[in-house]
Scaffold this motif. Sequence first.
Motif, mmCIF file in Angstrom:
data_model
loop_
_atom_site.group_PDB
_atom_site.id
_atom_site.type_symbol
_atom_site.label_atom_id
_atom_site.label_comp_id
_atom_site.label_asym_id
_atom_site.label_seq_id
_atom_site.Cartn_x
_atom_site.Cartn_y
_atom_site.Cartn_z
ATOM 1 N N THR A 182 0.852 -1.198 0.000
ATOM 2 C CA THR A 182 0.000 0.000 0.000
ATOM 3 C C THR A 182 0.889 1.250 0.000
ATOM 4 O OG1 THR A 182 -1.669 1.243 1.224
ATOM 5 C CG2 THR A 182 -0.185 -0.106 2.542
ATOM 6 N N GLU A 233 -12.256 7.708 -3.311
ATOM 7 C CA GLU A 233 -12.034 7.050 -4.617
ATOM 8 C C GLU A 233 -10.663 7.405 -5.192
ATOM 9 O OE1 GLU A 233 -16.624 6.429 -6.128
ATOM 10 O OE2 GLU A 233 -15.566 8.254 -6.713
ATOM 11 N N ILE A 236 -7.934 5.531 -3.354
ATOM 12 C CA ILE A 236 -7.872 4.101 -3.726
ATOM 13 C C ILE A 236 -7.163 3.965 -5.076
ATOM 14 C CG2 ILE A 236 -9.259 2.083 -4.409
ATOM 15 C CD1 ILE A 236 -11.340 3.004 -2.296
ATOM 16 N N GLU A 237 -7.550 4.833 -5.988
ATOM 17 C CA GLU A 237 -6.943 4.776 -7.327
ATOM 18 C C GLU A 237 -5.419 5.014 -7.261
ATOM 19 O OE1 GLU A 237 -9.696 6.441 -10.137
ATOM 20 O OE2 GLU A 237 -7.944 7.159 -11.270
ATOM 21 N N THR A 241 -4.640 3.006 1.108
ATOM 22 C CA THR A 241 -5.642 2.153 1.751
ATOM 23 C C THR A 241 -6.444 2.987 2.752
ATOM 24 O OG1 THR A 241 -4.072 0.328 1.579
ATOM 25 C CG2 THR A 241 -5.964 -0.008 3.032
ATOM 26 N N PHE A 270 -17.728 1.552 1.353
ATOM 27 C CA PHE A 270 -16.283 1.354 1.117
ATOM 28 C C PHE A 270 -15.634 0.461 2.181
ATOM 29 C CE2 PHE A 270 -17.168 5.192 -1.284
ATOM 30 C CZ PHE A 270 -16.412 5.009 -2.436
#
Length: 509
Positions: A182, A233, A236-237, A241, A270
């Motif tokens: 991550t 969003e 995440i992209e 995390t 989510f």
Amino acid sequence: MTQERIFDSLDPTPEEFREAGYRAVDMMAEHFAQIDEVPVLPDATPAAVEKVFEEPLPETGSDLMQVIDEWDERVYPYAAHEGSPRWYGYVMGSGTPVGALASALAASVNMNAGGWVGGPSATEIERQCITWLAEMIGYPTDCGGVLTSGGTMANHSALFAALQATNDFETQAAGLVGLGDTEGFTLYESAHEGHSSVERVAEMIGIGSSAIRSVPDDEHYRMDPDALVSMIESDIEAGYTPFAVVAQVGSINVSAIDPLEEIADICEDFDLWMHADGACGAVGAILPDKAHLYEGIDRADSVTLDPHKWLSTPYGCGCVLFKEPAVQARAFSMHASYLDVSEREEYQGTNFGFLGPEMSRPFRGLKLWMSIKDRGLEGYRKLLSQGCLCAEHLHDRVVEADDFEVLQDPNLFIYSFRYLPSDLQQGLDDPERHEAIDAYADWLNQRIADDLRFTGLAYITTTIVDGKTVIRFSICSHRTTPEDIDISFEAVRDHGERLDADERSSFDI
Ligand SMILES: Cc1ncc(COP(=O)(O)O)c(C=O)c1O
């Protein structure tokens, strides 16, 4: 050498203790009798107070009564009075007299509430208090929880558990370093009203304060749910995390309550941990006319609420509630052979030392338990609604005055506004003067707060709202009345007028 001299004791005789104890109770009674009149703060510098207490380490002991009398001679004269009806600084609870007695009683037996064996009644009282607090705010009463030293440690406990639960508890042994895949863990809170304790917590749990995403707010300083979604969003992209959202439930500058149902929906979508930071305001859920603002708090995975703030329990008494007791237990599980108690199954009780960060723990529950029993829910409804009424009264005063600017609706008990003479308010319309007037207003509002402090009449602080330095009243004392608000408001105005008359000419506005 006699036995007596070898085996000395710290204890006074029962008679000596009674005499000293009655004297101490008299001192407390005198304090509570004069709390409305006493100067809110002593006018003394840290250096002056340091001098008062500078003395060599005592090689020999003193007479107990002399030691107790130090309270009157040196301690009390330099006390700050958070319990005063005109203490509006930060978010300081006013303390209950019954809580003061409870603190003394708890200290006398000196149970360690880290384990059931060391504190049977302390543990069961704490468990009962946790259930009561949950019931008060409409949270499931089969929740877990623990009393903490305050809101920071409650937020810490919640986000520590959240991070571990997100990683299926792998971080417990591996730490963050072991989790390679991550860019980092992220958490979300309101840009305007997020609390500084969350920064500290992010540093303490190892994700760093750069993990905090500041989510834009609406015009009422409430987190904007659409902005939250797009920030999650895009994180995440980018390979981050996301793991938790911190919703404000009575925020630090303006008492805002974030849209809890919408945040809970997003957390569900989510799969994020929802933490409700209600250190200041969660207990406002007991007020029937405010209850609608708290809808959705029952969906939070954890909630911080501080009895030592709006419930006036003496310091330190915070609390964190956990929706899933098993998650709390796993996050703080610990084993040490020297802590094992070989007892029969029916004597295995709750060990709060394994349900939160502290092992040795004071008996915090008694002062809360006795305060709640003393007042009852109905009593607390009245006290809390008085705080809200005082904030509404202050708002009315600000609205009707032409030398003050309104910045917010009165939400709960924290209310911010700005002093600015009316001609300068009009001057704000001029783009060429706007910046200079704002800078002058920042200076003016800060000086009002600084100067008022030295009068002993009231203690107010400033904060930043919408980039402006403003006056902030935190009406957290159960002793404040609309009359106190009037006195304090007029004092702010008097100081503002005097400073403006004396100092404006030295500013280029
Ligand atoms: C919203 C919020 N969270 C957390 C805290 C931290 O609480 P404490 O000072 O008891 O650690 C505060 C303190 O004012 C607060 O207002």
